[in-house]
Design a protein around this motif. Sequence first.
Motif, PDB file in Angstrom:
ATOM      1  N   HIS A  24     -14.234   0.496   3.976  1.00  0.00           N
ATOM      2  CA  HIS A  24     -13.890   1.682   4.762  1.00  0.00           C
ATOM      3  C   HIS A  24     -12.392   1.963   4.567  1.00  0.00           C
ATOM      4  O   HIS A  24     -11.567   1.643   5.437  1.00  0.00           O
ATOM      5  N   PRO A  25     -12.013   2.545   3.432  1.00  0.00           N
ATOM      6  CA  PRO A  25     -10.586   2.686   3.096  1.00  0.00           C
ATOM      7  C   PRO A  25      -9.789   3.540   4.070  1.00  0.00           C
ATOM      8  O   PRO A  25      -8.573   3.344   4.214  1.00  0.00           O
ATOM      9  N   SER A  26     -10.432   4.500   4.739  1.00  0.00           N
ATOM     10  CA  SER A  26      -9.703   5.408   5.635  1.00  0.00           C
ATOM     11  C   SER A  26      -9.485   4.839   7.026  1.00  0.00           C
ATOM     12  O   SER A  26      -8.774   5.444   7.839  1.00  0.00           O
ATOM     13  N   LEU A  27     -10.094   3.690   7.332  1.00  0.00           N
ATOM     14  CA  LEU A  27     -10.021   3.156   8.695  1.00  0.00           C
ATOM     15  C   LEU A  27      -8.599   2.772   9.107  1.00  0.00           C
ATOM     16  O   LEU A  27      -8.144   3.168  10.197  1.00  0.00           O
ATOM     17  N   PRO A  28      -7.829   2.021   8.312  1.00  0.00           N
ATOM     18  CA  PRO A  28      -6.459   1.683   8.756  1.00  0.00           C
ATOM     19  C   PRO A  28      -5.580   2.915   8.958  1.00  0.00           C
ATOM     20  O   PRO A  28      -4.792   2.961   9.909  1.00  0.00           O
ATOM     21  N   LEU A  29      -5.714   3.912   8.063  1.00  0.00           N
ATOM     22  CA  LEU A  29      -4.893   5.116   8.197  1.00  0.00           C
ATOM     23  C   LEU A  29      -5.281   5.912   9.441  1.00  0.00           C
ATOM     24  O   LEU A  29      -4.412   6.427  10.150  1.00  0.00           O
ATOM     25  N   ALA A  30      -6.595   5.995   9.739  1.00  0.00           N
ATOM     26  CA  ALA A  30      -7.039   6.710  10.939  1.00  0.00           C
ATOM     27  C   ALA A  30      -6.534   6.016  12.201  1.00  0.00           C
ATOM     28  O   ALA A  30      -6.108   6.677  13.167  1.00  0.00           O
ATOM     29  N   ALA A  31      -6.549   4.680  12.203  1.00  0.00           N
ATOM     30  CA  ALA A  31      -6.016   3.953  13.359  1.00  0.00           C
ATOM     31  C   ALA A  31      -4.524   4.208  13.525  1.00  0.00           C
ATOM     32  O   ALA A  31      -4.029   4.373  14.655  1.00  0.00           O
ATOM     33  N   THR A  33      -2.916   6.916  12.626  1.00  0.00           N
ATOM     34  CA  THR A  33      -2.753   8.292  13.108  1.00  0.00           C
ATOM     35  C   THR A  33      -2.931   8.367  14.618  1.00  0.00           C
ATOM     36  O   THR A  33      -2.128   8.996  15.325  1.00  0.00           O
ATOM     37  N   HIS A  34      -3.952   7.707  15.131  1.00  0.00           N
ATOM     38  CA  HIS A  34      -4.198   7.746  16.584  1.00  0.00           C
ATOM     39  C   HIS A  34      -3.136   6.946  17.335  1.00  0.00           C
ATOM     40  O   HIS A  34      -2.780   7.307  18.476  1.00  0.00           O
ATOM     41  N   HIS A  35      -2.632   5.871  16.734  1.00  0.00           N
ATOM     42  CA  HIS A  35      -1.521   5.149  17.372  1.00  0.00           C
ATOM     43  C   HIS A  35      -0.290   6.041  17.457  1.00  0.00           C
ATOM     44  O   HIS A  35       0.429   6.034  18.468  1.00  0.00           O
ATOM     45  N   SER A  36      -0.026   6.802  16.408  1.00  0.00           N
ATOM     46  CA  SER A  36       1.122   7.708  16.415  1.00  0.00           C
ATOM     47  C   SER A  36       0.980   8.785  17.485  1.00  0.00           C
ATOM     48  O   SER A  36       1.953   9.145  18.164  1.00  0.00           O
ATOM     49  N   ILE A  37      -0.235   9.310  17.655  1.00  0.00           N
ATOM     50  CA  ILE A  37      -0.473  10.324  18.700  1.00  0.00           C
ATOM     51  C   ILE A  37      -0.234   9.728  20.081  1.00  0.00           C
ATOM     52  O   ILE A  37       0.419  10.344  20.943  1.00  0.00           O
ATOM     53  N   LEU A  38      -0.749   8.517  20.300  1.00  0.00           N
ATOM     54  CA  LEU A  38      -0.543   7.862  21.593  1.00  0.00           C
ATOM     55  C   LEU A  38       0.934   7.604  21.837  1.00  0.00           C
ATOM     56  O   LEU A  38       1.444   7.841  22.946  1.00  0.00           O
ATOM     57  N   ARG A  39       1.636   7.132  20.826  1.00  0.00           N
ATOM     58  CA  ARG A  39       3.067   6.857  20.977  1.00  0.00           C
ATOM     59  C   ARG A  39       3.832   8.134  21.321  1.00  0.00           C
ATOM     60  O   ARG A  39       4.743   8.123  22.166  1.00  0.00           O
ATOM     61  N   SER A  40       3.477   9.234  20.671  1.00  0.00           N
ATOM     62  CA  SER A  40       4.141  10.506  20.959  1.00  0.00           C
ATOM     63  C   SER A  40       3.916  10.941  22.394  1.00  0.00           C
ATOM     64  O   SER A  40       4.837  11.403  23.081  1.00  0.00           O
ATOM     65  N   ASP A 470      -6.636  10.343   2.846  1.00  0.00           N
ATOM     66  CA  ASP A 470      -5.978  11.568   2.406  1.00  0.00           C
ATOM     67  C   ASP A 470      -4.527  11.251   2.046  1.00  0.00           C
ATOM     68  O   ASP A 470      -3.757  10.784   2.894  1.00  0.00           O
ATOM     69  N   PRO A 471      -4.099  11.511   0.803  1.00  0.00           N
ATOM     70  CA  PRO A 471      -2.707  11.179   0.424  1.00  0.00           C
ATOM     71  C   PRO A 471      -1.673  11.944   1.236  1.00  0.00           C
ATOM     72  O   PRO A 471      -0.617  11.391   1.580  1.00  0.00           O
ATOM     73  N   ASP A 472      -1.960  13.215   1.569  1.00  0.00           N
ATOM     74  CA  ASP A 472      -1.000  14.000   2.361  1.00  0.00           C
ATOM     75  C   ASP A 472      -0.844  13.414   3.755  1.00  0.00           C
ATOM     76  O   ASP A 472       0.273  13.345   4.294  1.00  0.00           O
ATOM     77  N   GLU A 473      -1.951  13.009   4.354  1.00  0.00           N
ATOM     78  CA  GLU A 473      -1.883  12.409   5.686  1.00  0.00           C
ATOM     79  C   GLU A 473      -1.130  11.084   5.651  1.00  0.00           C
ATOM     80  O   GLU A 473      -0.331  10.783   6.543  1.00  0.00           O
ATOM     81  N   ALA A 474      -1.379  10.307   4.612  1.00  0.00           N
ATOM     82  CA  ALA A 474      -0.670   9.031   4.488  1.00  0.00           C
ATOM     83  C   ALA A 474       0.826   9.254   4.291  1.00  0.00           C
ATOM     84  O   ALA A 474       1.650   8.548   4.867  1.00  0.00           O
ATOM     85  N   ARG A 475       1.182  10.268   3.495  1.00  0.00           N
ATOM     86  CA  ARG A 475       2.593  10.554   3.261  1.00  0.00           C
ATOM     87  C   ARG A 475       3.267  11.025   4.546  1.00  0.00           C
ATOM     88  O   ARG A 475       4.393  10.631   4.861  1.00  0.00           O
ATOM     89  N   ALA A 476       2.569  11.879   5.320  1.00  0.00           N
ATOM     90  CA  ALA A 476       3.130  12.364   6.584  1.00  0.00           C
ATOM     91  C   ALA A 476       3.307  11.235   7.579  1.00  0.00           C
ATOM     92  O   ALA A 476       4.290  11.182   8.328  1.00  0.00           O
ATOM     93  N   LEU A 477       2.374  10.281   7.570  1.00  0.00           N
ATOM     94  CA  LEU A 477       2.487   9.147   8.489  1.00  0.00           C
ATOM     95  C   LEU A 477       3.650   8.257   8.101  1.00  0.00           C
ATOM     96  O   LEU A 477       4.367   7.728   8.963  1.00  0.00           O
TER      97      LEU A 477
END
Length: 510
Positions: A24-31, A33-40, A470-477
């Motif tokens: 599940h390659p997208s799982l760490p990046l999705a986690a 993203t949601h950690h970043s939203i919570l932190r914000s 998604d490479p763009d999402e990973a780059r933004a993170l």
Amino acid sequence: MSLPLPLPTTSPLTYPNYLTSPTHPSLPLAASTHHSILRSHLKTHSRLPTTQRPSHLPLILSALTAYLPHLFTLTAGLAGRSVHGEEIDVVLKQEVDVEWRSALLSSAAMMGRKGRTRRTNQKGKRIRGKGVDHAVCFALSTLAITVRLLAREQLHDALSSSSSSSSAAVVKGEGEGEKGGGGARSKGIAAAMKYLLQAEGVHAFLAAEVCPSFSTADGGGDIMAPEASAQVQGGLQALAMAEATLLAVAKDDPYPGIVAQGRSKEDREWMIKGPEIPKVRAHLFARLCIAAGEHAGRAEAMLKARDGEGGRVDEGVVVYAEDVRRAARAKACRFFGVDEELGGETGKGIAWLRAGRKELGLRVWEDGERGWGKGWGKLKKGFEEKREDKKLEEGRDWGADGGKMEEGRVIEMLERKWEKMNDTINTQLIPPSESLLASMPSGREIHSSKPYFPPALDADALEKMRAPPDPDEARALMDDGDDSSDEDIPAGSNFPGAFPGRSIAGSEYY
């Protein structure tokens, strides 16, 4: 009453730097993203004025609800457990390194108390923890504090509606329907109880499943946060159960409403008739209050025992647990007194009220003394009560005494009334209160602990995690690495040379 605690904050956490998943390659990046939203959301919450924070709590709860399934799915993959029958392979590249600011560490709680160390909005340094379990502990501790604050807000709305509604709705109780404040009060207290029981389940899960894996050496050189202690989480679990039990009693307790009616400037019913006090199940309520006092006493002991170990628990939290215990036992004494007075034993009823005053730490006026509010003591007491009423009205730091002041008002009102009746109508001897305290029965439980079940991603969301990230999402993170520590700057804070009203938090330069 509900424990007023600040929400913690955390550092950025990029899971792809520490974990990878072949299945599940997208799982760490999705986690991440949601950690970043919570932190914000947590940073935004800490910058808001106190009056605007309650309306922001649902956003934090929503962010936690979205983040926790990803986090628990990662932990399931690391442990080799399947989710919905699907195998998840998560490989650890290096230990997860996360920092977060404790809400329970000494001098972190925001509770100004008379005669105690004054709490401020200043928070201590972040505490570093290694391992995914520390991220789980932070997320669940944040969830428990969030639902506690939501319970506090529901209770504040219920008490505010009681103080502003007609006395008939307040005194006659919740069975009178929706036309007064009784219906709103009943619904508010029921919602607060639900939130507190949810917090109790989260604390129990932390104490039993998460915290036992930690030790003082797990923090990478830092002290261990109190949230990572199974003993502290067990104490908070007992405290949440005590608060929920007291709310079950407050839901059908008419006496605080009578006191509120007497203090209300808008009340005019005293011109027509005095308040009608409905009969209550006094003996049952007394035993429920004893059970609440036992839970609060256990919480106080567990939190105090933690003081000399690792990170010390804030004194205000320990004092709050002590105040809840005192208020619960005083409330039990008051209900035992009501039960005796309803049976015609006014003397024993007064003795129980005096026992309640002793539990609260108030002075007991013996026979022949008339110390009801004389001189400077009366003026000082009036100032304190007006200040507490103002806090409730403005929604800031109210109830930090665990309900002691409110219970003292009720006991004083009943003691005045019953002593007058006993002196003029049926004179009875007043027995010593010490023997009555020694004969108190055991408590009775009304709530059962509701276990917390860790959420996991559903089958559809888990299937989407099989896609490459998604490479763009990973780059933004990766670019979102701002680890500024300005989340403690309150909104509206000015800096030298700036125009009034301009805040540091809103400045792009600072």
